[in-house]
Motif scaffolding. Structure first.
Motif, PDB file in Angstrom:
ATOM      1  N   VAL A   1       0.758  -1.162   0.000  1.00 27.63           N
ATOM      2  CA  VAL A   1      -0.020   0.068  -0.091  1.00 27.63           C
ATOM      3  C   VAL A   1       1.028   1.335  -0.134  1.00 27.63           C
ATOM      4  N   THR A   2       1.977   1.375   0.632  1.00 30.95           N
ATOM      5  CA  THR A   2       2.817   2.408   0.759  1.00 30.95           C
ATOM      6  C   THR A   2       3.647   2.726  -0.565  1.00 30.95           C
ATOM      7  N   ARG A   3       3.752   1.658  -1.131  1.00 35.08           N
ATOM      8  CA  ARG A   3       4.579   1.561  -2.454  1.00 35.08           C
ATOM      9  C   ARG A   3       3.647   2.207  -3.618  1.00 35.08           C
ATOM     10  N   ALA A   4       2.204   1.999  -3.257  1.00 38.87           N
ATOM     11  CA  ALA A   4       1.406   2.227  -4.375  1.00 38.87           C
ATOM     12  C   ALA A   4       1.135   3.628  -4.069  1.00 38.87           C
ATOM     13  N   MET A   5       1.142   4.117  -2.846  1.00 38.74           N
ATOM     14  CA  MET A   5       0.687   5.573  -2.514  1.00 38.74           C
ATOM     15  C   MET A   5       1.864   6.436  -3.112  1.00 38.74           C
ATOM     16  N   PHE A   6       3.143   6.191  -3.108  1.00 42.41           N
ATOM     17  CA  PHE A   6       4.210   6.774  -3.471  1.00 42.41           C
ATOM     18  C   PHE A   6       4.283   6.783  -5.091  1.00 42.41           C
ATOM     19  N   GLU A   7       3.815   5.843  -5.644  1.00 40.42           N
ATOM     20  CA  GLU A   7       3.721   6.028  -7.090  1.00 40.42           C
ATOM     21  C   GLU A   7       2.717   6.973  -7.667  1.00 40.42           C
ATOM     22  N   GLU A   8       1.778   7.558  -6.742  1.00 38.81           N
ATOM     23  CA  GLU A   8       0.945   8.635  -7.171  1.00 38.81           C
ATOM     24  C   GLU A   8       1.699  10.015  -7.342  1.00 38.81           C
TER      25      GLU A   8
ATOM     26  N   GLU B   1       0.349  12.939  -7.081  1.00 42.72           N
ATOM     27  CA  GLU B   1      -0.051  13.880  -6.032  1.00 42.72           C
ATOM     28  C   GLU B   1       0.637  13.655  -4.610  1.00 42.72           C
ATOM     29  N   VAL B   2       0.846  12.424  -4.406  1.00 40.56           N
ATOM     30  CA  VAL B   2       1.477  12.033  -2.908  1.00 40.56           C
ATOM     31  C   VAL B   2       2.839  12.517  -2.856  1.00 40.56           C
ATOM     32  N   VAL B   3       3.600  12.214  -4.096  1.00 43.20           N
ATOM     33  CA  VAL B   3       5.016  12.427  -4.122  1.00 43.20           C
ATOM     34  C   VAL B   3       5.098  14.184  -4.014  1.00 43.20           C
ATOM     35  N   GLU B   4       4.245  14.857  -4.622  1.00 42.60           N
ATOM     36  CA  GLU B   4       4.400  16.315  -4.655  1.00 42.60           C
ATOM     37  C   GLU B   4       4.132  16.826  -3.236  1.00 42.60           C
ATOM     38  N   GLY B   5       2.963  16.139  -2.531  1.00 41.39           N
ATOM     39  CA  GLY B   5       2.687  16.614  -1.420  1.00 41.39           C
ATOM     40  C   GLY B   5       3.805  16.170  -0.259  1.00 41.39           C
TER      41      GLY B   5
ATOM     42  N   ALA C   1       5.805  18.947   1.830  1.00 42.00           N
ATOM     43  CA  ALA C   1       5.991  19.059   3.305  1.00 42.00           C
ATOM     44  C   ALA C   1       7.611  18.819   3.849  1.00 42.00           C
ATOM     45  N   LEU C   2       8.468  18.204   2.811  1.00 38.05           N
ATOM     46  CA  LEU C   2       9.908  18.150   3.477  1.00 38.05           C
ATOM     47  C   LEU C   2      10.551  19.458   3.069  1.00 38.05           C
ATOM     48  N   ALA C   3      10.010  20.333   2.051  1.00 37.94           N
ATOM     49  CA  ALA C   3      10.475  21.616   1.947  1.00 37.94           C
ATOM     50  C   ALA C   3      10.335  22.723   3.097  1.00 37.94           C
TER      51      ALA C   3
END
Length: 354
Positions: A302-309, A311-315, A319-321
């Motif tokens: 599930v975590t890998r699938a989320m980070f493949e999207e 929108e999630v990566v940009e969010g 947040a890190l910025a």
């Protein structure tokens, strides 16, 4: 007589500094208690508060006219210089005469006795056998027991409400200050009675009691009851605010802090032992171990699938910025050091016992 202009001038000069100083003291006391959490009122403090509230209620009730001896000049709406027979004839028409009334009638032929009546009240003037009008100090001696009786009762209440047996350390903390306040009230009362001077009798020949004639005994009795009521309520408020750590809170004693720390460590040790037992059971059982592995495999997917999207990566990047990575790393280091320090503290008694 101080004029209103003088009063406002004094208030403008001294009122603002005193108020600001009081607020500063309150903020300082409140800031010193910021790290101490507010707690419910302890049961033993509740008992002391109940005693103070009952005492305040009784003193307040004693100020009512029903419990106050009547002023016969005010009751009959008579001048202070009215003939004695006319005065008591009016009083007899209003109510039956008592033994005290007959004793007063025998003494009211003296003008000084009437002024002493306004000063010390009916009981002292009617019942004092050794008092003389030309020696007013004898009336003060006779009046002292009845004058000090409410103050002695008040001191007994304060002593009971601040005793360590009843109110615990929260009450005994203020035993000396509230006792001194009660003694100061008693001393002020005696001083007012001893130093008060009635106006000349000649000024009362055409003036009713509602004029400038001073019914000192009745006014002081009212003020005394109200002062004792306010004193009891103030003591109750002080006891409640300090016992619940709202004001002037004291930090826990070293023995209490050590006991609290020991209990915290014991609780943490019990949780760690329980967690270890659960983990041992899980990993010793093949079915449970497979279910745990399947759960974490699914979570990873599930975590890998989320980070493949996108929108999630940009969010995550945004947040890190915005995040302060240096501060986060320092917090993580402090947390890790605290965890390992706690582990060493827990491990030491275990090794000693083993």
């Amino acid at each position: 007589m101080v004029s209103w202009q003088t009063t406002t001038t004094l208030l403008s000069l001294f009122g603002v500094p005193l108020v600001s100083k009081g607020l500063a003291l309150y903020r300082s006391a409140r800031a010193s208690a910021q790290n101490i959490p507010i707690r419910p009122t302890p049961p033993h403090v509740n008992r002391a508060l109940n005693i103070l509230f009952v005492s305040a209620l009784l003193f307040l009730l004693s100020s009512l006219p029903y419990f106050t001896p009547a002023n016969i000049f005010q009751q009959t709406q008579s001048r202070l210089a009215i003939p004695t027979d006319v005065l008591f004839a009016r009083l007899a028409a209003a109510r039956p005469l008592t033994h005290t009334d007959h004793a007063l009638k025998a003494k009211f032929h003296s003008p000084d006795a009437r002024l002493l009546y306004l000063h010390y009240g009916p009981d002292v003037v009617a019942n004092c056998q050794f008092c003389r009008s030309d020696g007013p100090g004898s009336y003060l001696v006779y009046a002292l027991p009845s004058l000090l009786l409410p103050h002695l009762a008040h001191l007994a209440v304060l002593g009971l409400a601040t005793s360590s047996l009843l109110a615990g350390p929260e009450g005994s903390r203020f035993r000396t200050p509230v006792t001194l306040a009660g003694v100061a009230l008693a001393a002020a009362d005696v001083y007012l009675v001893a130093s008060h001077a009635q106006p000349p009798y000649t000024a009362a020949t055409t003036t009713t009691v509602g004029g400038h004639i001073d019914a000192f005994f009745w006014k002081l009795r009212l003020y005394r009851s109200l002062a004792l009521t306010v004193a009891d309520l103030s003591a109750a408020l002080l006891l409640w605010t300090t016992a619940t750590n709202r004001l002037l809170a004291l930090p826990p004693r070293p023995a209490e802090r050590m006991e609290h720390g020991a209990r915290t460590l014991e609780l943490a040790l019990a949780k760690l032992k329980a967690l270890g037992s659960v983990r041992n059971v899980v990993f010793r059982d093949a079915g449970l171990r497979d279910r745990v592995g399947a759960y974490w495999t699914a979570e990873g997917a599930v975590t890998r699938a989320m980070f493949e999207e996108r929108e999630v990566v940009e969010g995550v990047r945004a947040a890190l910025a915005r995040a302060d990575m240096g501060g986060l790393m320092e917090q993580a280091d402090r947390y890790t050091e605290g965890v390992f320090a706690g582990v060493e503290v827990v491990r030491t008694p275990m090794g000693a016992v083993g």
